[in-house]
Design an enzyme around this catalytic site. Sequence first.
Site, mmCIF file in Angstrom:
data_model
loop_
_atom_site.group_PDB
_atom_site.id
_atom_site.type_symbol
_atom_site.label_atom_id
_atom_site.label_comp_id
_atom_site.label_asym_id
_atom_site.label_seq_id
_atom_site.Cartn_x
_atom_site.Cartn_y
_atom_site.Cartn_z
ATOM 1 N N ASN A 1 0.865 -1.187 0.000
ATOM 2 C CA ASN A 1 0.000 0.000 0.000
ATOM 3 C C ASN A 1 0.900 1.235 0.000
ATOM 4 O OD1 ASN A 1 -1.852 2.022 0.468
ATOM 5 N ND2 ASN A 1 -2.319 1.395 2.577
ATOM 6 N N LYS B 1 0.057 4.223 -0.263
ATOM 7 C CA LYS B 1 -0.649 5.386 0.307
ATOM 8 C C LYS B 1 -0.452 6.600 -0.594
ATOM 9 C CE LYS B 1 0.159 3.386 4.824
ATOM 10 N NZ LYS B 1 0.070 3.548 6.263
ATOM 11 N N HIS C 1 -9.522 0.820 4.880
ATOM 12 C CA HIS C 1 -8.252 1.042 5.590
ATOM 13 C C HIS C 1 -8.505 1.983 6.770
ATOM 14 C CE1 HIS C 1 -4.157 2.316 6.441
ATOM 15 N NE2 HIS C 1 -3.752 1.248 5.785
ATOM 16 N N GLU D 1 -6.925 4.405 7.876
ATOM 17 C CA GLU D 1 -6.728 5.838 7.595
ATOM 18 C C GLU D 1 -7.971 6.436 6.943
ATOM 19 O OE1 GLU D 1 -3.016 5.438 5.510
ATOM 20 O OE2 GLU D 1 -2.072 4.805 7.377
ATOM 21 N N GLU E 1 -5.404 -5.396 10.596
ATOM 22 C CA GLU E 1 -4.453 -4.308 10.798
ATOM 23 C C GLU E 1 -4.776 -3.561 12.095
ATOM 24 O OE1 GLU E 1 -2.419 -3.146 6.899
ATOM 25 O OE2 GLU E 1 -4.096 -1.802 7.211
ATOM 26 N N GLY F 1 2.271 2.039 10.807
ATOM 27 C CA GLY F 1 3.200 3.153 10.669
ATOM 28 C C GLY F 1 3.889 3.567 11.957
ATOM 29 N N SER G 1 3.415 -2.293 10.443
ATOM 30 C CA SER G 1 4.862 -2.241 10.693
ATOM 31 C C SER G 1 5.581 -3.540 10.328
ATOM 32 C CB SER G 1 5.129 -1.854 12.159
ATOM 33 O OG SER G 1 4.627 -0.553 12.408
HETATM 34 C C1 PEP Z 1 -0.797 -0.041 6.038
HETATM 35 O O1 PEP Z 1 -0.843 1.111 5.686
HETATM 36 O O2 PEP Z 1 -1.712 -0.810 5.713
HETATM 37 C C2 PEP Z 1 0.329 -0.488 6.851
HETATM 38 C C3 PEP Z 1 0.279 -1.687 7.347
HETATM 39 O O3 PEP Z 1 1.353 0.412 7.040
HETATM 40 P P1 PEP Z 1 2.785 0.096 7.724
HETATM 41 O O4 PEP Z 1 3.298 -1.178 7.109
HETATM 42 O O5 PEP Z 1 3.628 1.272 7.368
HETATM 43 O O6 PEP Z 1 2.554 -0.049 9.178
#
Ligand code: PEP
Length: 254
Positions: free
Chosen positions: A9, A11, A93, A95, A165, A171, A212
């Site tokens: 992703n 983003k 997601h 976000e 998630e 992040g 992460s």
């Molecule tokens: C994500 O945006 O779905 C995500 C898992 O981000 P990160 O790997 O940076 O934590």
Amino acid sequence: MRQPLIAGNWKMNKTVAEGEALARAIQEGLQTQMVEVVLCPPFIAIPAVHAVIQGSSIRLGAQNLHWEDAGAFTGEISPVMLKEWCQYVIIGHSERRQHFHEDDEMVRRKVAAALRHGLTPILCVGETLAQREAGETGAVVATQTRRALEGLSPEQAARLVIAYEPVWAIGTGRAATGEDAEEVIRRWIRGTLEAIFGVEVAQRVRVLYGGSVTPENIAEFVCRPTIDGALVGGASLKAESFLGIIHETARVKA
Ligand code: PEP
């Protein structure tokens, strides 16, 4: 049975030229067919990345969609537009839930719209830190899963990908433990699927961990049979780390 899947992703990162370069580097460095690889660039880079990966095994995904096919929805992108380019679409997601106020009903409509047009949803579910600390992880994850899938047939549900998630892990550099992710996925995601659609669907749906993930910690997740791969944010922005995650997944799942 279930092919491992690693989705990146991006983003709101990468210009079109940067996206092309990243996709090219990933394609050139990819050394396995065992893991399905999905790139999810920003909308504007989708056609350019599509041209780069054409003829390879790499698949393309969008990061969002609108549930209507067309109409007066300024700034939105419909599944009809996406299906020309993409096989996958990330839906719900955290976000988008947090910053754009997407609720479970909007997520449900998006999942249905994606499936109606032959796109595979990567449905994201997960609890916030406050919900985790209040002991609500199971209820939150089960409810998000159930609401997103309302009205689907077992055949439609079986085509889904679900990403667990935990919001506090996205992040932050603070990943969940493999044990924790496995427990949530087994009990609250596959358990919910089984309660609604039966055991066969619950076993057919691919479930990813996200939050992460790095080349160093991916094995902790994919060594567990119930976890089929990862949705990767930050570490998908560099070919080296993204390829490291893919190749480590292939090694562990082999
Ligand atoms: C994500 O945006 O779905 C995500 C898992 O981000 P990160 O790997 O940076 O934590």
